[in-house]
Scaffold this motif. Structure first.
Motif, PDB file in Angstrom:
ATOM      1  N   LEU A 271       0.659  -1.028   0.041  1.00 38.74           N
ATOM      2  CA  LEU A 271      -0.023   0.155  -0.099  1.00 38.74           C
ATOM      3  C   LEU A 271       0.889   1.195  -0.071  1.00 38.74           C
ATOM      4  O   LEU A 271       1.945   1.425   0.766  1.00 38.74           O
ATOM      5  CB  LEU A 271      -0.833   0.107   1.198  1.00 38.74           C
ATOM      6  CG  LEU A 271      -1.938   0.831   1.247  1.00 38.74           C
ATOM      7  CD1 LEU A 271      -3.095   0.883   0.232  1.00 38.74           C
ATOM      8  CD2 LEU A 271      -2.608   1.126   2.569  1.00 38.74           C
ATOM      9  N   CYS A 272       0.650   1.933  -0.893  1.00 36.24           N
ATOM     10  CA  CYS A 272       1.332   3.210  -0.928  1.00 36.24           C
ATOM     11  C   CYS A 272       0.508   4.473  -0.876  1.00 36.24           C
ATOM     12  O   CYS A 272      -0.442   4.645  -1.306  1.00 36.24           O
ATOM     13  CB  CYS A 272       2.005   3.549  -2.408  1.00 36.24           C
ATOM     14  SG  CYS A 272       3.128   2.070  -2.959  1.00 36.24           S
ATOM     15  N   ASN A 273       1.118   5.576   0.063  1.00 35.31           N
ATOM     16  CA  ASN A 273       0.254   6.859   0.192  1.00 35.31           C
ATOM     17  C   ASN A 273       0.576   8.077  -0.789  1.00 35.31           C
ATOM     18  O   ASN A 273      -0.194   8.789  -0.739  1.00 35.31           O
ATOM     19  CB  ASN A 273       0.340   7.102   1.902  1.00 35.31           C
ATOM     20  CG  ASN A 273      -0.442   6.201   2.691  1.00 35.31           C
ATOM     21  OD1 ASN A 273      -1.370   5.859   2.504  1.00 35.31           O
ATOM     22  ND2 ASN A 273       0.396   5.442   3.376  1.00 35.31           N
ATOM     23  N   THR A 274       1.633   7.907  -1.477  1.00 37.58           N
ATOM     24  CA  THR A 274       2.148   9.127  -2.179  1.00 37.58           C
ATOM     25  C   THR A 274       2.839   8.484  -3.616  1.00 37.58           C
ATOM     26  O   THR A 274       3.235   7.331  -3.528  1.00 37.58           O
ATOM     27  CB  THR A 274       3.113   9.943  -1.571  1.00 37.58           C
ATOM     28  OG1 THR A 274       4.354   9.231  -1.422  1.00 37.58           O
ATOM     29  CG2 THR A 274       2.819  10.400  -0.356  1.00 37.58           C
ATOM     30  N   PRO A 275       2.659   9.276  -4.580  1.00 42.07           N
ATOM     31  CA  PRO A 275       3.526   8.808  -5.823  1.00 42.07           C
ATOM     32  C   PRO A 275       4.867   8.495  -5.411  1.00 42.07           C
ATOM     33  O   PRO A 275       5.452   7.460  -6.008  1.00 42.07           O
ATOM     34  CB  PRO A 275       3.427  10.135  -6.653  1.00 42.07           C
ATOM     35  CG  PRO A 275       2.210  10.793  -6.325  1.00 42.07           C
ATOM     36  CD  PRO A 275       1.945  10.515  -4.908  1.00 42.07           C
ATOM     37  N   ASP A 276       5.619   9.032  -4.409  1.00 41.15           N
ATOM     38  CA  ASP A 276       7.026   8.948  -4.234  1.00 41.15           C
ATOM     39  C   ASP A 276       7.155   7.435  -3.543  1.00 41.15           C
ATOM     40  O   ASP A 276       8.201   6.526  -4.074  1.00 41.15           O
ATOM     41  CB  ASP A 276       7.562   9.944  -3.125  1.00 41.15           C
ATOM     42  CG  ASP A 276       7.991  11.056  -4.005  1.00 41.15           C
ATOM     43  OD1 ASP A 276       8.066  11.057  -5.015  1.00 41.15           O
ATOM     44  OD2 ASP A 276       8.232  12.173  -3.017  1.00 41.15           O
ATOM     45  N   GLU A 277       6.024   7.070  -2.785  1.00 37.81           N
ATOM     46  CA  GLU A 277       6.068   5.666  -2.138  1.00 37.81           C
ATOM     47  C   GLU A 277       5.751   4.766  -3.484  1.00 37.81           C
ATOM     48  O   GLU A 277       6.541   3.548  -3.344  1.00 37.81           O
ATOM     49  CB  GLU A 277       5.074   5.442  -1.080  1.00 37.81           C
ATOM     50  CG  GLU A 277       5.350   6.312   0.231  1.00 37.81           C
ATOM     51  CD  GLU A 277       4.225   5.882   1.279  1.00 37.81           C
ATOM     52  OE1 GLU A 277       4.130   6.945   1.893  1.00 37.81           O
ATOM     53  OE2 GLU A 277       3.687   4.790   1.168  1.00 37.81           O
ATOM     54  N   MET A 278       5.111   4.923  -4.319  1.00 44.24           N
ATOM     55  CA  MET A 278       4.761   4.215  -5.370  1.00 44.24           C
ATOM     56  C   MET A 278       6.236   3.773  -6.266  1.00 44.24           C
ATOM     57  O   MET A 278       6.496   2.511  -6.559  1.00 44.24           O
ATOM     58  CB  MET A 278       3.860   4.821  -6.468  1.00 44.24           C
ATOM     59  CG  MET A 278       2.488   4.823  -5.710  1.00 44.24           C
ATOM     60  SD  MET A 278       1.597   5.989  -6.644  1.00 44.24           S
ATOM     61  CE  MET A 278       0.728   5.211  -8.109  1.00 44.24           C
ATOM     62  N   LEU A 279       6.962   4.928  -6.458  1.00 38.67           N
ATOM     63  CA  LEU A 279       8.375   4.937  -7.246  1.00 38.67           C
ATOM     64  C   LEU A 279       9.307   4.184  -6.291  1.00 38.67           C
ATOM     65  O   LEU A 279       9.981   3.335  -7.006  1.00 38.67           O
ATOM     66  CB  LEU A 279       8.714   6.308  -7.648  1.00 38.67           C
ATOM     67  CG  LEU A 279       7.829   6.940  -8.612  1.00 38.67           C
ATOM     68  CD1 LEU A 279       8.186   8.603  -8.614  1.00 38.67           C
ATOM     69  CD2 LEU A 279       7.620   6.131  -9.760  1.00 38.67           C
ATOM     70  N   GLU A 280       9.230   4.167  -5.028  1.00 35.87           N
ATOM     71  CA  GLU A 280      10.040   3.463  -4.247  1.00 35.87           C
ATOM     72  C   GLU A 280       9.743   2.097  -4.346  1.00 35.87           C
ATOM     73  O   GLU A 280      10.690   1.268  -4.274  1.00 35.87           O
ATOM     74  CB  GLU A 280      10.100   3.986  -2.697  1.00 35.87           C
ATOM     75  CG  GLU A 280      10.574   5.177  -2.287  1.00 35.87           C
ATOM     76  CD  GLU A 280      10.177   5.844  -0.989  1.00 35.87           C
ATOM     77  OE1 GLU A 280       9.676   4.917  -0.406  1.00 35.87           O
ATOM     78  OE2 GLU A 280      10.320   7.117  -0.888  1.00 35.87           O
ATOM     79  N   THR A 281       8.511   1.579  -4.311  1.00 37.19           N
ATOM     80  CA  THR A 281       8.062   0.196  -4.205  1.00 37.19           C
ATOM     81  C   THR A 281       8.495  -0.162  -5.659  1.00 37.19           C
ATOM     82  O   THR A 281       9.075  -1.356  -5.825  1.00 37.19           O
ATOM     83  CB  THR A 281       6.653   0.237  -4.253  1.00 37.19           C
ATOM     84  OG1 THR A 281       6.120   0.986  -2.915  1.00 37.19           O
ATOM     85  CG2 THR A 281       6.007  -1.274  -4.024  1.00 37.19           C
TER      86      THR A 281
END
Length: 755
Positions: A271-281
DNA sequence: GTGCCTCGAGTTCC
DNA sequence: CTCGAGGCAC
């Protein structure tokens, strides 16, 4: 000793297999004869299918033994067609793609703008690896697996239920599941299993697979489920279709529920809360990629909140609430041996690179598209350079990749290895097929053969389009048969109408009947004639699409069919609008000249004046022509370019004659307007204006269309309803003048809420 | 006039 | 699947 016919396909010796193929060819031929010539078939359809399946299974195990008269080569009997086609209750869509970080942040921005959410409002997404396999939809009723269907074209897929039952990851029975539940996921093969399978295949002298995905696809689509059972297939569940009750309120929750029900779900789902977290994943999954033990080709992001998913809805082929972030494509160097020019149905000259075969991403590639003249020269449509080395030449070493893992393209050229003698590629200005001039219109990136139907390449490509799946879709008359009939002297098909006279001409031909030809028989000939007969009655939109008029694709054809309702109204409107279409083209020509003169004289072009001068020139246009033209370009999604293309096609004498000959053979089905009982707004034409406060325009349009309404851009006599927000101006006024019902946004929401 | 968004056309390999 | 371009909103 057991008779060969009772021995499982895997256990047959070569000699037994040969005998079995002979027996099956005989039995199938006999069944075909009794089925087609007598009222009482000797065997049931199921028994007949079993014979065909066994024949195909033996052929796939012993390809060398395949008989010249193999039943699987007969028309309408290709192996894939022995799987029944089934319609998905809820369409299986594909995903839009993201290739870099900006595409992902754009995705987030697009969703926020659609939902009218501020940039800082919380919005969660799931991120999961995109498995490189094939998608499958499993239908459970009262907990029992009753159906497994491949994705197919998204609308209908193949019934592979028996094969799916052999996959260990797929539960046969669910406890405490909703009454109706369609589980969707990916069938795949692990690297270890893939390699072991290839070793076994090689030892058995059978064909090895190029990559795990092909192995998985080949294994699932076995006609003999016992072969599938012996293949190590796996399944990850990640989505659902029809459900009698919601699985959860979030994507994460729904996947957890699928796991509870006994499905394998991917452990890397995050689960990602921001676009940055999506890119990290994304970055994390990419580093783990090599160690996963199965192929993935990217990361899929989905809006976590299912209520928001529902609001976002779907575009033509993809959901708005999900996107696939693809890993960078694999690259390979090879030599460009030759450039060939293909001529398409619109006359477009398309260059194709013939390459020295090279493996890219697990597949051997020997052709790559070169798009057009400018692409070879190294420019994009705006004249900007698109690669380090300027142009592509025959003999160059080129870097190849498979765009979206499918279409081979050329990324770059190694100039250090370019032969000194090489010359820039000289793009032909004559059609290589018919010798007509190939003309490139101002502002167009494509060069087109001007030969029209004179050009055999165009004529045959148009015919192929005519019989294609979204058009007439005649079983047993595919691209290959069309090409064959096109060059046939005894029984030619040179234009669409010829298809519908085929049987009569064959009957009248005393010399050589189709059924007596090589590769044809009584059954295949009668099957073909019957398949053609079935399509004499056909929906209007298919006919319009089948004509292959430039700019008129599936969607525009559907729009036209819905607007005019029947063939007579359509042709009458086109004929009526003809004078206006000519005036429009004159106006455009005059406008181009005016722009040029204006530029030379350093003044602004007088656009409106020039246009009006032509439209109002003598003799005045008949009023019905103007009305028909305005009615046509008033259809949402249809503009002047498309209208010109449509009208001029119908007024090219040779083309019109061909269209009329075709129409004479058809019973064209009228289009019924969508039923009005399902929803209060179904079939109504709605226009939105002013500021919408509860939803954005895009959302309003999408939701109205989902309920069967037609959303138009401007108010006309055909408008049923105007939804006016604050600040509505001229449209509201016009609606009042025309007596069109006008409501505000809340009343609209109440209306569709009640529907 | 400009900038999205969607559709149409063309293409490859299994 | 991608690119170009048509259509339409702003």
């Amino acid at each position: 000793m057991r008779p060969a016919e009772n021995i499982a396909v895997e256990e047959l010796t070569e000699g037994q297999a040969r005998a079995e193929l002979a027996r099956l060819a005989n039995a199938i031929a006999r069944a075909n004869r009794t089925y087609h010539t007598e009222d009482a078939p000797e065997i049931s359809d199921a028994a007949y299918d079993a014979l065909k399946r066994r024949n195909a299974a033996i052929e796939s195990r012993f390809p060398r033994l395949k008989r010249a008269d193999s039943p699987s080569d007969q028309i309408g009997a290709t192996p894939s067609e022995t799987f029944a086609k089934l319609r998905h209750a809820v369409r299986m869509l594909s995903l839009a793609n993201a290739f870099d970080d900006a595409d992902v942040t754009d995705f987030d921005a697009r969703i926020r703008s659609f939902l009218n959410l501020p940039a800082d409002a919380p919005l969660a997404y799931t991120a999961e690896p995109k498995i490189d396999g094939l998608s499958l939809s499993l239908r459970y009723e009262n907990g029992d697996l009753i159906q497994a269907v491949t994705r197919g074209d998204g609308e209908t897929g193949e019934n592979v239920t028996q094969n799916a039952r052999t996959i260990a990851d797929i539960p046969q029975r669910l406890t405490s599941a909703p009454e109706i539940l369609e589980v969707r996921g990916e069938v795949y093969m692990s690297h270890a299993d893939f390699e072991a399978l290839n070793v076994r295949q090689a030892e058995a002298g059978a064909k090895t697979f190029a990559n795990p995905r092909n192995a998985a696809a080949g294994s699932l689509r076995q006609l003999d489920a016992t072969i599938t059972a012996a293949r190590p297939l796996k399944f990850f569940a990640y989505a659902w279709g029809e459900t009698s009750e919601p699985l959860a309120t979030t994507q994460m929750g729904a996947v957890a529920r699928l796991a509870d029900l006994g499905f394998s779900t991917n452990p890397l789902t995050t689960l990602c809360n921001t676009p940055d977290e999506m890119l990290e994943t994304y970055a994390r999954i990419e580093t783990q990629r090599a160690d996963l033990g199965y192929d993935i080709d990217g990361v899929v992001y989905k809006v976590d909140d299912l209520a928001l998913q529902a609001r976002l809805g779907f575009r033509a082929t993809t959901p708005r609430w999900a996107i696939a972030h693809k890993f960078p494509a694999e690259l390979a160097w090879t030599r460009l041996e030759k450039i060939e020019i293909q001529v398409g149905r619109t006359g477009a000259l398309s260059p194709v690179a013939r390459l020295h075969p090279v493996t890219v991403g697990g597949v051997v590639v020997s052709n790559a598209t070169l798009h057009n003249e400018d692409y070879i020269a190294g420019r994009d449509s705006k004249g900007a350079e698109i690669r380090d080395a300027k142009d592509i030449r025959i003999g160059d070493w080129v870097q190849v990749y498979r765009a979206g893992d499918v279409i081979p393209k050329i990324a770059n050229v190694d100039l250090s290895r370019r032969p000194d003698s090489s010359q820039p590629y000289d793009f032909p200005t004559k059609c290589p097929e018919c010798g007509s001039d190939a003309i490139r219109e101002e502002g167009d990136s494509v060069r087109r053969c001007s030969g029209g139907l004179i050009c055999p390449a165009q004529a045959v490509e148009k015919l192929k389009h005519f019989v294609s799946r979204a058009a007439f879709d005649i079983e047993g008359l595919g691209a290959k048969q069309v090409e064959m009939f096109f060059v046939d002297d005894l029984l030619p098909i040179r234009e669409p109408a010829d298809i519908f006279t085929l049987e009569a001409r064959d009957a009248a031909n005393p010399l050589q009947k189709l059924k007596n030809r090589d590769g044809w028989g009584e059954t295949s000939a009668t099957n073909l004639f019957r398949a053609i007969d079935e399509k004499r009655q056909i929906p209007l939109n298919r006919v319009i699409f089948a004509l292959g008029i430039r700019h008129v694709g599936e969607v525009a054809a559907q729009d036209l069919a819905r607007h005019y309702g029947n063939w007579a109204a359509l042709t009458a409107a086109i004929d009526a609008a003809r004078p206006a279409e000519q005036r429009h083209e004159q106006a455009e020509t005059a406008l181009r000249a005016e722009r040029q003169t204006a530029q030379n004289e350093g003044r602004r072009a007088r656009i409106t004046e020039t246009r009006n001068a032509v439209w109002e020139a003598d003799p005045p246009l008949p009023q019905p022509a103007i009305e028909a033209w305005n009615d046509l370009i008033g259809i949402d999604g249809i503009g002047a370019t498309l209208a010109v293309s449509l009208i001029s096609a119908f007024h090219q004498p040779a083309e019109r004659a061909s269209i009329d000959r075709l129409a004479a053979h058809l019973r064209i089905e009228e289009v019924s307007r969508p039923a009005t009982d399902g929803s209060l707004v179904a079939g109504k034409t709605v226009v939105f204006t002013g500021t919408l406060e509860k939803m954005t325009r895009a959302e309003a349009k999408a939701r109205a269309e989902a309920l069967g309404a037609k959303v138009a851009g401007s108010v006309s006599a055909k408008t049923d309803l105007l939804v006016a927000g604050p600040g509505a101006g001229s449209k509201a006024k016009k609606a009042t003048e025309l007596g069109v019902e006008t409501i505000d946004e809340d009343a609209w929401l109440a209306l569709i809420g009640a529907a």
